[in-house]
Design an enzyme around this catalytic site. Structure first.
Site, PDB file in Angstrom:
ATOM      1  N   ASP A 431       0.853  -1.179   0.000  1.00 29.19           N
ATOM      2  CA  ASP A 431       0.000   0.000   0.000  1.00 29.19           C
ATOM      3  C   ASP A 431       0.892   1.233   0.000  1.00 29.19           C
ATOM      4  O   ASP A 431       2.101   1.133   0.229  1.00 29.19           O
ATOM      5  CB  ASP A 431      -0.907  -0.048   1.236  1.00 29.19           C
ATOM      6  CG  ASP A 431      -1.815   1.158   1.335  1.00 29.19           C
ATOM      7  OD1 ASP A 431      -2.329   1.572   0.286  1.00 29.19           O
ATOM      8  OD2 ASP A 431      -2.008   1.665   2.447  1.00 29.19           O
ATOM      9  N   GLU A 611      -7.923  15.011   8.797  1.00 26.65           N
ATOM     10  CA  GLU A 611      -8.766  15.905   9.580  1.00 26.65           C
ATOM     11  C   GLU A 611      -7.930  16.844  10.441  1.00 26.65           C
ATOM     12  O   GLU A 611      -8.221  18.042  10.539  1.00 26.65           O
ATOM     13  CB  GLU A 611      -9.718  15.087  10.454  1.00 26.65           C
ATOM     14  CG  GLU A 611     -10.852  14.421   9.708  1.00 26.65           C
ATOM     15  CD  GLU A 611     -11.891  13.851  10.652  1.00 26.65           C
ATOM     16  OE1 GLU A 611     -11.602  13.780  11.860  1.00 26.65           O
ATOM     17  OE2 GLU A 611     -12.985  13.485  10.193  1.00 26.65           O
ATOM     18  N   LEU A 859       4.852   0.068 -15.318  1.00 22.23           N
ATOM     19  CA  LEU A 859       3.465   0.102 -15.779  1.00 22.23           C
ATOM     20  C   LEU A 859       2.590   0.749 -14.712  1.00 22.23           C
ATOM     21  O   LEU A 859       2.604   0.332 -13.554  1.00 22.23           O
ATOM     22  CB  LEU A 859       2.966  -1.316 -16.078  1.00 22.23           C
ATOM     23  CG  LEU A 859       1.482  -1.446 -16.470  1.00 22.23           C
ATOM     24  CD1 LEU A 859       1.212  -0.724 -17.784  1.00 22.23           C
ATOM     25  CD2 LEU A 859       1.081  -2.918 -16.571  1.00 22.23           C
ATOM     26  N   ILE A 861      -1.422   1.652 -14.009  1.00 21.57           N
ATOM     27  CA  ILE A 861      -2.748   1.263 -14.478  1.00 21.57           C
ATOM     28  C   ILE A 861      -3.790   1.769 -13.493  1.00 21.57           C
ATOM     29  O   ILE A 861      -3.579   1.712 -12.274  1.00 21.57           O
ATOM     30  CB  ILE A 861      -2.829  -0.270 -14.656  1.00 21.57           C
ATOM     31  CG1 ILE A 861      -4.184  -0.699 -15.217  1.00 21.57           C
ATOM     32  CG2 ILE A 861      -2.511  -0.995 -13.373  1.00 21.57           C
ATOM     33  CD1 ILE A 861      -4.222  -2.162 -15.616  1.00 21.57           C
ATOM     34  N   THR A 865      -9.316   0.360 -15.652  1.00 16.51           N
ATOM     35  CA  THR A 865      -8.599  -0.571 -16.530  1.00 16.51           C
ATOM     36  C   THR A 865      -8.266  -1.852 -15.793  1.00 16.51           C
ATOM     37  O   THR A 865      -8.250  -2.943 -16.390  1.00 16.51           O
ATOM     38  CB  THR A 865      -7.317   0.096 -17.054  1.00 16.51           C
ATOM     39  OG1 THR A 865      -7.638   1.369 -17.606  1.00 16.51           O
ATOM     40  CG2 THR A 865      -6.661  -0.756 -18.112  1.00 16.51           C
ATOM     41  N   ASN A 921      -8.370  -1.401   4.749  1.00 14.45           N
ATOM     42  CA  ASN A 921      -8.552  -1.674   3.322  1.00 14.45           C
ATOM     43  C   ASN A 921      -7.469  -2.581   2.752  1.00 14.45           C
ATOM     44  O   ASN A 921      -7.553  -2.980   1.593  1.00 14.45           O
ATOM     45  CB  ASN A 921      -8.587  -0.359   2.541  1.00 14.45           C
ATOM     46  CG  ASN A 921      -7.308   0.442   2.722  1.00 14.45           C
ATOM     47  OD1 ASN A 921      -6.638   0.341   3.748  1.00 14.45           O
ATOM     48  ND2 ASN A 921      -6.969   1.242   1.737  1.00 14.45           N
TER      49      ASN A 921
END
Length: 1238
Positions: A431, A611, A859, A861, A865, A921
């Site tokens: 991440d 915040e 690359l 993306i 896509t 996440n």
């Protein structure tokens, strides 16, 4: 009160409707999850829980229902004292190896196939079971002590007999008890909040013990209860609580509370205090227990250590099957040989049962040989691997280089059996925010009403502000930012003067408060914007825009609304600086600083660093948030003083909407106004842009600079429109079923036709040593992919800053709007990459090839896509392209897409993957990878709780993989092969002897030595090797990352290595058997005397083989080797001197004593050892001479001087410069169209 009456009316209407509609049936026109969601009363009761007060008017109902719920005592132990032995044995015999040896024990009790004494055959199994049982018992006892400590904590519980709160242990708390808690108390169970000493019915909790987040979270007393601030009387509580059954969802709680008159009040997550959280900012709270013990959400989320199957275990299982095949072949050979020997036997010089059929005799010998050769299946190997991995984890967790002093945290190893996988990583998925960056934001830019305010001084300050530069590990000593950081745009070392200045900063208390660092959040106002804000203090406001120096009232309104939105569109808590966990209140109940507290001393505790940065930015322009209550805010506006803002609703952020909103009644106009902030991709589509495309241009510019962007908008509601929406919102809040869907629909209906106010740009600085870490991982052969939800320009800028994207690399972008365009673009990109790489690998004039790695292409993306390429028919094309690229950057990706990308690469490329992240996440991505690593950062502990390993900084990944991963992989691979070697070598000695005893299953040694040889005499040295061996020093591995990849290609546990080990064991067993056989041929030596030099030679060969396998020899290694050899000779001498009938039918009395007193014994041992080990030494010497291993090449390069290494690199760069590549610079994100296809 009007709102409460409306809720009461709606709940009563719902209760009298048909029970088949379940708990909640929405009003007409509202969306439902399913149109046919009819449930019977029985099914409804199964989905919910009824709670009555333990001391109150519902005694009969409590005894009938609530008394059957689980108590609050917790027990994380697996065993009890009386059930330990049977339960532990039951679990251990789930292993196939233990069942196999149990079968051998039982088989040895059959007289016709008995090979040893019955008791002796049981020893290996008993020892293994005992060792594992002791380990399990110690672990369980440790858990028992922790449980006892937790259960003994004291809390105040209401006692009906005494009509007062009395001290009670946590374990004695029951569902339905009234619990009173004070400030800083830890919550013992999941409690429904009924009373707070705060007059507004507000309670603040800290969830650090639950999810790692140190920011305060607000909880609200159940509405429609008596006024707060007065004493709560449990005796008068006569309500019945209906709520959902226990579950592990920390963010969800649904139910309702019905009083004796039938009035119902909806319950939700804001009314629930979770176990393990801490009460803050409130003197006293009272609640009723709804979930206790193992039914609390905290305990249901406590999954404990994770167990995975490593690649080594999978390979080991295959090799164990080959060992079984070899065992069957040996036993079949012995059975056939014995049958033929019985059939062709003429003169019976031995006692042989002549009536036995040769085939039946061979059948009996087959099972006898299974018992004799049982050690070929290494039962102790599995136990040894577990012990070694525990030792490896101990040293990993106690590595000071992986310890974060400021956070007082070290690496956590949650998965106990995949340490060797750390040395096999080929793809790393990470991440961006919070993983590569600090997740500590600094306000840098803003655009209001289409006008940009660059904040040049503040941007420069964000560059100069470094809480720890690369290679320096300096720290910003403040209450919450005492972690070393590095600016996104600052990748150089600090000066000595800066070092001296920072060294004088005192260290403060270690209490970590969220996002309140004064130095980081200090904002220097933009002069132009500050000049316009000063118009608010002017007695006359301009009404026209006739010159560049005047300000229109419309623009001033936008500026005022923009900063008001920055100040109030959040959930920030205002704290006192002297007592960060106790707010100072004014006489109207709003949290506000005292008179002695200046504006600069206000502390803002925010749920996210964004915040905090925005609130501090608003304060820099004198729009100051001074206090917050449940239904109002206190805000200072320039020229207007303090204003009380009525807070009507907060619509919190969620991943579906990607925005949050607050509904207020404007303090000046009295209108109902909605202020919304969120992702630019969402807000721009929901709002009008008063200044055309200028705001979008500013957003694109911010993204190219690597800034995080947020948009702000507002909407003014008519009273009729608000009342209509309010009914729908209250109905959604009071519902139980489909509550989330209804709240989402209500928020989406409100957040439409917005008016765009402006946008902000916030910088998120890189963590220290991130560029060096990524560079080292790439040199180690690990491909790094960034999977982020940020915009493409932002992600590319971060990739440049962390050296994932170098100036010489070519950037390929894939942004498609249709599947057909995506397929065509993938083919075009593949063709371009293929042509470029073919050109780069053409032979040069010197006849050599300039082999360029795939690192020349990156690359990028986008999320749309990515949806196309994840479809089955495009997956292969995407993988073909990505394999030719040095790195891939996936932008605007969702959590589901992240996990799908990891799964695609792992399954289709059959590579070892690692995923690292810090937020909720990232959980799906972490769990999907072979190795998941969580970062205990600013976003809580969700990623850590789902991970296999947890670190506090991204830089720790470098040593974890390159050093510990390399060591663990090398140690376990060598140890596993060594175990197979030593078992195979000794078993073959017994097999060769069968050719001279009619394949009868006899052995040339006593059964005690046979059992203890592998179980005791040769078992400890490989354990020490597996824990302490170092094939390369840590400094060499850190400085030469190429050794990581080289070790994968040379040390990997391949099938050929297994068969080479087997062949070596066969050769050494032949030498070890036939050298003594030839030396003692034609003598009157007995079978035990013949086996004595064979056993001694075999033991010394096996121990010396361990020495040859080891790269590190310490005093511990030497001591263990000497004790292993000494224990064998001491045992056999003692056995020979004292035992007469210990090993029937043979008599070992005096055999070993006699043999060891003869010089021939030592001569045989010496010749045998040299003959057995000399070929291995010669082969290794010749191989290292003819084919210099990669490890030695890199080590030699390490020894060379820096000038020689620099000259080699310059020569390599000159060769590569002959290729015409397009440059890629940090300030020009998009190269020419020849290198970027979109």
């Amino acid at each position: 009160m009007e709102r409460l009456h409306w809720i009461r009316h709606q709940c009563q209407a719902l209760l009298v409707e048909d029970s088949g509609r379940g708990w909640y049936s929405p009003a007409d026109g509202l969306p439902t999850k399913t149109s046919t969601d009819a449930r019977s009363p029985h099914k409804v009761s199964e989905k919910r829980r009824t709670v009555f007060a333990r001391h109150g008017p519902w005694q009969h109902e409590y005894e009938a229902i609530c008394k059957g719920y689980k108590g609050n005592a917790i027990r994380t132990t697996k065993y009890r004292l009386l059930t330990f032995i049977p339960m532990n044995l039951f679990q251990q015999f789930h292993r196939a190896a233990n069942l196999y040896f149990l079968f051998l024990v039982l088989l040895n009790w059959v007289p016709v196939v008995e090979a040893f004494q019955k008791e002796i055959t049981m020893i290996p199994l008993v020892v293994v079971l005992t060792v594992i049982a002791i380990k399990d018992a110690l672990e369980d006892y440790r858990r028992y002590l922790l449980d006892k400590k937790v259960n003994s904590n004291v809390v105040h519980v209401f006692c009906g007999e005494q009509r007062a709160y009395t001290e009670c242990s946590w374990k004695d708390v029951r569902v339905g008890d009234f619990v009173r808690l004070s400030c800083n108390d830890i919550i013992p169970a999941d409690i429904l909040l009924l009373y707070s000493s705060d007059p507004r019915g507000v309670c603040y909790i800290e969830t650090a013990n639950l999810d790692g987040e140190t920011n305060l979270k607000q909880r609200q007393v159940v509405p429609d209860l008596p006024l707060q601030g007065t004493e709560f009387t449990p005796e008068t509580f006569n309500s019945r609580i209906e709520c959902e059954n226990p579950n592990d969802d920390l963010s969800r709680f649904r139910g309702y509370m019905e009083d004796s008159s039938g009035v119902c009040v909806g319950l939700h997550n804001q009314n629930l205090l979770l176990r393990s959280c801490t009460i803050r900012n409130t003197e006293t709270v009272v609640g009723i227990v709804v979930y206790a013990g193992h039914e609390t959400k905290a305990m249901m989320n406590n999954s404990g250590p994770r167990y995975k199957r490593s690649w080594l275990e999978n390979s080991l299982n295959t090799n164990i099957l080959w060992c079984v095949v070899l065992l069957v072949i040996m036993c079949l050979s012995a059975a056939i040989g014995h049958g033929l020997w019985i059939k062709n036997l003429r003169d019976h010089i031995f006692q042989v049962d002549g009536e036995t059929n040769p085939a039946l005799a061979g059948f009996y010998v087959f099972w006898t040989m299974i018992i004799v050769l049982q050690v070929l299946i290494p039962i102790s190997l599995y136990v040894s691997i577990e012990i070694v991995k525990l030792g490896q984890i101990y040293f990993i967790q106690n590595d000071l280089a992986l310890y974060n002093e400021h956070l007082d945290s070290r690496i956590q190893c949650r998965a106990l059996n995949i340490t060797e996988d750390l040395g096999q990583i080929e793809y790393l998925f990470c991440d961006k925010t919070g993983t590569l960056t600090e997740n500590k934001m600094v306000f840098c830019r803003c655009s209001i009403y289409g006008v940009e305010y660059p904040h040049d001084e503040n941007a420069a300050q964000s560059v100069m502000l470094k809480s720890g530069c690369i290679g320096k590990s300096l720290s910003c000593h403040s209450q919450s930012c005492n972690r070393s950081t590095v600016s996104l745009h600052t990748l150089t070392a600090e000066s000595e003067e800066e070092d001296e200045q920072l060294s004088t900063v005192p260290v403060v208390h270690k209490l970590l408060l969220p996002f309140i660092c004064h130095q980081e959040n200090k904002v220097v106002p933009d002069p132009e914007l500050l000049r316009k804000m000063n118009w608010l203090c002017s007695p006359v406001l301009p009404l026209t825009e006739e010159s560049s120096h005047t300000l229109s009232s419309l623009e001033l309104t936008y500026i005022t609304d923009f900063f008001l939105a920055l100040a109030i569109c959040n959930t920030v808590v205002v704290s006192s600086p002297n007592q960060p966990r106790h707010m100072v209140k004014n006489n109207v109940g709003l949290e506000v600083d005292s008179g002695s507290v200046t504006d600069d001393d206000l502390l803002y505790e925010a749920e996210s660093p964004d915040e905090a940065a925005l609130v501090h930015a608003a304060r820099a322009y004198r729009c100051i948030l001074r206090g917050r209550s449940g239904d109002s805010l206190l805000v200072d506006l320039p020229g207007m003083g303090s204003l009380a803002v009525q807070l009507l609703h907060i619509l919190p952020f969620d991943s579906n909407r990607k925005r949050m909103s607050v509904v207020i009644r404007h303090p000046l106009t009295g209108h109902v106004v909605v202020y919304t902030k969120g992702a630019d991709s969402v807000i721009m589509t929901l709002s009008e842009t008063p200044q055309g495309n200028r705001t979008q241009q500013h957003l694109d510019s911010y993204a190219r600079e690597g800034l995080r962007t947020l948009c702000f908008a507002k909407k003014v509601l008519e009273e009729e429109e608000y009342e209509e929406w309010l009914k729908r919102q209250l109905l959604a809040e009071s519902s139980i079923e489909n509550r989330d869907e209804l709240l989402l629909d209500s928020a989406q209906r409100l957040e439409t036709n917005l008016t765009l106010l402006g946008t902000t740009g916030i910088v998120d600085r890189l963590q220290e040593e991130v560029p060096e870490t990524i560079e080292a991982l790439q040199r180690a052969g690990i491909k790094v992919w960034i999977l982020t939800g940020d915009k493409q320009e932002t992600a590319i800028n971060i990739a440049i800053a962390c050296r994932l994207l170098c100036p010489r690399d070519q950037l390929l972008t894939a942004n498609c709007e249709s599947r057909e365009n995506c397929a065509a673009l993938l083919e075009e990109l593949k063709l371009e990459v293929q042509q470029s790489q073919d050109y780069l690998t053409e032979p040069t004039a010197e006849g050599t090839k300039d082999e360029s790695s795939s690192g020349s292409f990156i690359l990028a993306i986008d999320g749309q896509t990515l949806d196309w390429v994840l479809q089955e028919d495009l997956q292969k094309h995407f993988l073909d392209l990505s394999c030719r690229c040095k790195a891939v950057i996936c932008c605007r990706s969702t959590p589901l897409q992240k996990s799908q990308v990891v799964q695609l690469v792992r399954n289709h490329l059959s590579v070892m993957t690692l995923a690292i992240g810090d937020g909720a996440n990232d959980v799906s991505m972490i769990q999907m990878a072979d190795v998941g690593i969580g970062i205990s950062g600013q976003e809580g502990m969700q990623a850590v709780m789902s991970s296999d390993f947890a670190v506090s900084r991204f830089k720790h990944l470098r040593k974890l993989l390159l050093v510990h991963g390399h060591w663990c992989c090398s140690r376990l691979t060598t140890m596993t092969l060594y175990f197979i070697y030593k078992n195979m070598m000794y078993v073959n000695l017994l097999f060769w002897y069968q050719f001279f005893c009619g394949f009868s299953g006899s052995v040339m040694t006593n059964s005690w030595v046979l059992i203890f040889f592998n179980l005791l005499f040769t078992s400890v040295p490989p354990l020490i090797h597996g824990v302490l061996d170092q094939d390369q020093p840590a400094d060499t591995l850190m400085g030469t990352p190429e050794l990581y990849k080289a070790a994968q290609s040379t040390k990997v546990y391949m099938p050929c290595m297994f068969w080479i080990t087997v062949l070596e064991a066969f050769y050494q067993s032949l030498v070890c058997f036939f050298v003594p056989y030839l030396a003692l041929a034609d003598s009157d030596t007995g079978e035990l005397a013949f086996g004595s030099p064979i056993n001694a030679s075999a033991l010394l060969i096996i121990l010396l083989q361990q020495v040859l396998e080891s790269h590190t020899l310490t005093w511990i290694h030497v001591l263990v080797l000497v004790l292993s050899a000494g224990s064998y000779f001491g045992f056999v001498l003692l056995f020979s001197a004292s035992c007469v009938a210990c090993s029937p039918p043979t008599n070992p009395m005096g055999v070993e004593t006699l043999q060891m007193s003869q010089p021939l014994f030592y001569l045989i041992c010496a010749v045998t050892i040299v003959t057995a080990l000399l070929p291995r030494i010669l082969v290794h010497a010749l191989y290292n001479t003819a084919y210099c291993p990669a490890t030695q090449r890199f080590a030699q390069r390490d020894i060379e001087g820096p000038e020689d290494n620099h000259q080699r690199m310059m020569h390599c760069n000159q060769n590569h410069c002959t290729v015409n590549r397009l440059p890629m610079h940090a300030d020009t994100q998009q190269p020419s169209t020849a290198s970027v296809l979109s």
